[in-house]
Scaffold this motif. Structure first.
Motif, PDB file in Angstrom:
ATOM      1  N   VAL A   1       0.832  -1.203   0.000  1.00  0.00           N
ATOM      2  CA  VAL A   1       0.000   0.000   0.000  1.00  0.00           C
ATOM      3  C   VAL A   1       0.870   1.257   0.000  1.00  0.00           C
ATOM      4  CG1 VAL A   1      -1.957  -1.108   1.097  1.00  0.00           C
ATOM      5  CG2 VAL A   1      -0.240  -0.025   2.525  1.00  0.00           C
ATOM      6  N   THR A   2       2.094   1.141   0.490  1.00  0.00           N
ATOM      7  CA  THR A   2       3.053   2.251   0.485  1.00  0.00           C
ATOM      8  C   THR A   2       4.426   1.689   0.162  1.00  0.00           C
ATOM      9  OG1 THR A   2       1.821   3.390   2.223  1.00  0.00           O
ATOM     10  CG2 THR A   2       4.070   4.128   1.822  1.00  0.00           C
ATOM     11  N   VAL A   3       5.095   2.273  -0.811  1.00  0.00           N
ATOM     12  CA  VAL A   3       6.473   1.901  -1.149  1.00  0.00           C
ATOM     13  C   VAL A   3       7.371   3.079  -0.793  1.00  0.00           C
ATOM     14  CG1 VAL A   3       8.066   1.160  -2.952  1.00  0.00           C
ATOM     15  CG2 VAL A   3       5.679   0.400  -3.003  1.00  0.00           C
ATOM     16  N   THR A   4       8.323   2.851   0.086  1.00  0.00           N
ATOM     17  CA  THR A   4       9.213   3.918   0.555  1.00  0.00           C
ATOM     18  C   THR A   4      10.561   3.800  -0.154  1.00  0.00           C
ATOM     19  OG1 THR A   4       9.817   2.511   2.436  1.00  0.00           O
ATOM     20  CG2 THR A   4       8.074   4.125   2.786  1.00  0.00           C
TER      21      THR A   4
ATOM     22  N   GLY B   1      19.927  -4.439  10.938  1.00  0.00           N
ATOM     23  CA  GLY B   1      20.450  -4.210   9.607  1.00  0.00           C
ATOM     24  C   GLY B   1      19.483  -4.386   8.467  1.00  0.00           C
ATOM     25  N   ALA B   2      18.214  -4.677   8.737  1.00  0.00           N
ATOM     26  CA  ALA B   2      17.246  -4.857   7.666  1.00  0.00           C
ATOM     27  C   ALA B   2      16.896  -3.520   7.023  1.00  0.00           C
ATOM     28  CB  ALA B   2      15.979  -5.524   8.206  1.00  0.00           C
ATOM     29  N   VAL B   3      16.497  -3.580   5.762  1.00  0.00           N
ATOM     30  CA  VAL B   3      16.126  -2.392   4.992  1.00  0.00           C
ATOM     31  C   VAL B   3      14.638  -2.487   4.666  1.00  0.00           C
ATOM     32  CG1 VAL B   3      16.470  -1.115   2.849  1.00  0.00           C
ATOM     33  CG2 VAL B   3      18.433  -2.169   4.007  1.00  0.00           C
ATOM     34  N   GLY B   4      13.846  -1.540   5.154  1.00  0.00           N
ATOM     35  CA  GLY B   4      12.405  -1.560   4.927  1.00  0.00           C
ATOM     36  C   GLY B   4      12.043  -0.952   3.580  1.00  0.00           C
ATOM     37  N   LEU B   5      11.208  -1.650   2.812  1.00  0.00           N
ATOM     38  CA  LEU B   5      10.806  -1.177   1.487  1.00  0.00           C
ATOM     39  C   LEU B   5       9.418  -0.559   1.465  1.00  0.00           C
ATOM     40  CD1 LEU B   5      12.123  -4.024  -0.857  1.00  0.00           C
ATOM     41  CD2 LEU B   5      13.351  -2.097   0.157  1.00  0.00           C
ATOM     42  N   GLY B   6       8.662  -0.703   2.565  1.00  0.00           N
ATOM     43  CA  GLY B   6       7.337  -0.099   2.572  1.00  0.00           C
ATOM     44  C   GLY B   6       6.370  -0.831   3.472  1.00  0.00           C
ATOM     45  N   LYS B   7       5.075  -0.597   3.222  1.00  0.00           N
ATOM     46  CA  LYS B   7       3.984  -1.154   4.024  1.00  0.00           C
ATOM     47  C   LYS B   7       3.122  -2.065   3.147  1.00  0.00           C
ATOM     48  CE  LYS B   7       4.017   1.081   8.109  1.00  0.00           C
ATOM     49  NZ  LYS B   7       2.760   1.729   8.443  1.00  0.00           N
ATOM     50  N   THR B   8       2.654  -3.176   3.719  1.00  0.00           N
ATOM     51  CA  THR B   8       1.882  -4.149   2.951  1.00  0.00           C
ATOM     52  C   THR B   8       0.410  -4.159   3.356  1.00  0.00           C
ATOM     53  OG1 THR B   8       2.521  -5.888   4.516  1.00  0.00           O
ATOM     54  CG2 THR B   8       3.868  -5.632   2.535  1.00  0.00           C
ATOM     55  N   GLN B   9      -0.411  -4.647   2.449  1.00  0.00           N
ATOM     56  CA  GLN B   9      -1.861  -4.596   2.586  1.00  0.00           C
ATOM     57  C   GLN B   9      -2.379  -5.528   3.680  1.00  0.00           C
ATOM     58  OE1 GLN B   9      -4.405  -3.008   2.479  1.00  0.00           O
ATOM     59  NE2 GLN B   9      -5.520  -3.200   0.546  1.00  0.00           N
TER      60      GLN B   9
END
Length: 486
Positions: free
Chosen positions: A63-66, A138-146
């Motif tokens: 729903v959101t891609v950062t 160390g994880a890299v967040g790519l966004g929020k999921t539905q």
């Protein structure tokens, strides 16, 4: 972007690595490439962001891609890699690995919608404790999921964004409430993802999308304890955090991070990695198709669900375990007690004026019922559910693990639940997922594993329920099932 074999001697080598797309390599292999310096975090993040841009419009998993923020985080991870190498310091457990967060978790600076049009979507002030813990590794967040509204249902449809779809058949739901995350992992938009599970919300979408999904026992993930072990009325705390992944080993890597395993140790990954087709140990596994819902609702297994269960029995016995049918019994009062506890939290929502009208039909209906419910009824249901939890643990503890279907039916079409009034919607959900919520009530771990592929290309799986503290053992069993099936 493809994996090159030169200079790499980790989980992939030679012909296995040559020409393989990065998203096909798996989380453990990607971790090793990153740690060896054969791949940068920024390269990996860009690869997944490109896949999300290409495929997400059809799947609705994000729903959101950062994207900009992700590349900044990845660049910082790469800089940390150089410093760690110069100082001969160990890398964090999830160094450079991309993942995404359910849109039920706060991520500082990113809006949290809770899947609800009733709440203002404003950037969160701070990270949720789980997010902070995983990002620190160390994880890299790519966004929020539905997710479904407030994470309530076993599908991922809401009024905020397009429904998440199942990559195995986009006309079907990936399940819920971690449906967007499961769809993203199954489609190769993420190597793995953390989910949350309050009644099956990790295991249901894992089973629907052909993934391994682990619901840890209550307290196995330290950040979950920030919410306590009971609700305000004494009912067992149902929601816990756990991993979704394509393999048991990848799920184990993430579980080591979620559980805060001591630096330099990998108890869950070691258990999954040590699995062999015939592991040399014999576990007593109880087989059951009984559901605590069956006293109030007809529960029927689709032939494909039965085929998945039969396949699991064959694979477990091939791995050297003893599977025997059980005579498990569940309290006939489970269904109304669970329904009361599960929906009562809706009464605690603080909604702004006029927001009630913007709730989806399901949340609006069950919130009205929760608000009208006498406090004594809620207390009574909480006490009964706590008693049932103890009864379940005692019965299941007769076995090293208990085997059940993961789902009673094949993945359902989009709209299968939401096209009906909330009561029918709820009934259909219980019949689709009659084996998962009781594990949350009991507070023990369970894992779902794919064991059968239908003629239409859908995945069906099974659930293995363990004793308290058996998360590593369950992931080892999942790995044995994978190996026995190859």
């Amino acid at each position: 972007m493809r994996v090159g074999a030169a200079g790499y001697d980790g989980a992939l080598s030679g012909q296995e690595a040559q020409g393989m797309e990065l998203h096909e390599a798996g989380a453990v292999a990607l971790r090793d490439l990153l740690a060896a310096g054969d791949l940068s975090a920024r390269e990996l993040a860009r690869h997944y962001l490109d896949r999300i841009a290409e495929r997400n419009p059809r799947l609705g998993s994000f729903v959101t891609v950062t994207a900009e923020r992700a590349l900044e985080e990845a660049a910082a991870v790469d800089q940390a890699f150089v410093r760690a190498r110069h100082a001969d310091h160990p890398l964090p457990r999830l160094h450079g690995l991309p993942l995404a967060w359910k849109d039920l978790l706060d991520v500082a600076g990113v809006p949290t919608t809770w899947g609800s049009a009733a709440l203002a979507s404003v950037p969160a002030a701070a990270d949720d404790p789980l997010v902070a813990s995983v990002r620190a590794q160390g994880a890299v967040g790519l966004g929020k999921t539905q997710v479904p509204e407030f994470g309530l249902t076993c599908h991922s449809e809401n009024l905020v964004a397009p429904a998440a779809r199942n990559p195995l058949d986009p006309s079907l739901s990936p399940g819920g409430s971690s449906g967007g995350s499961a769809a993203a992992v199954a489609a190769g938009l993420l190597p793995f993802a953390p989910g949350s599970d309050g009644g099956g919300s990790i295991r249901i979408p894992a089973a629907a999308c052909g993934l391994v999904g682990l619901k840890p026992g209550l307290g196995a993930v330290p950040s979950d304890l920030s919410r306590g072990t009971e609700d305000a009325y004494g009912a067992p705390r149902l929601v816990v955090s756990g991993p979704l992944a394509r393999t048991a080993a990848d799920a184990a890597l993430l579980m080591d991070a979620l559980s805060g395993a001591a630096p330099g140790t990998e108890p869950h990954l070691d258990a999954a990695s040590a699995a062999t087709p015939a592991g040399g140990r014999t576990l007593r596994i109880g087989l059951s198709v009984r559901s605590p819902f069956e006293a109030h609702l007809p529960i029927e297994l689709d032939p494909e669900a039965r085929a998945a269960l039969d396949a699991a029995v064959v694979l477990l016995e091939r791995a050297g375990h003893r599977v025997e049918e059980t005579d498990l019994r569940y309290d006939n009062r489970y269904h109304p007690a669970f329904r009361t506890v599960w929906t009562s939290a809706l009464a605690d929502l603080e909604l702004p004026p006029g927001a009630e009208e913007r709730l989806g039909p399901f949340a609006r209906h069950f919130r009205a019922r929760a608000l009208a419910r006498p406090k004594g009824q809620r207390l009574g249901a909480a006490r009964l559910l706590a008693k049932i939890a103890g009864d379940c643990r005692i019965q299941w503890a007769q076995y090293d693990a208990v085997l059940t279907p993961a789902l009673a039916q094949t993945p359902r079409p989009l709209g299968y639940f939401t096209a009906f009034d909330p009561e029918e919607d709820y009934r259909r959900q219980c019949q689709f997922t009659p084996y998962t919520s009781m594990v949350n009530v009991a507070g023990v771990p369970a894992v779902t594993v794919p064991t059968h592929r239908t003629a239409a290309g859908l995945s069906m799986g099974v659930q293995l329920i363990g004793r308290r503290g058996a998360e590593a053992e369950l992931l080892g069993l999942a790995a044995e099932l994978e190996l026995a099936g190859n």
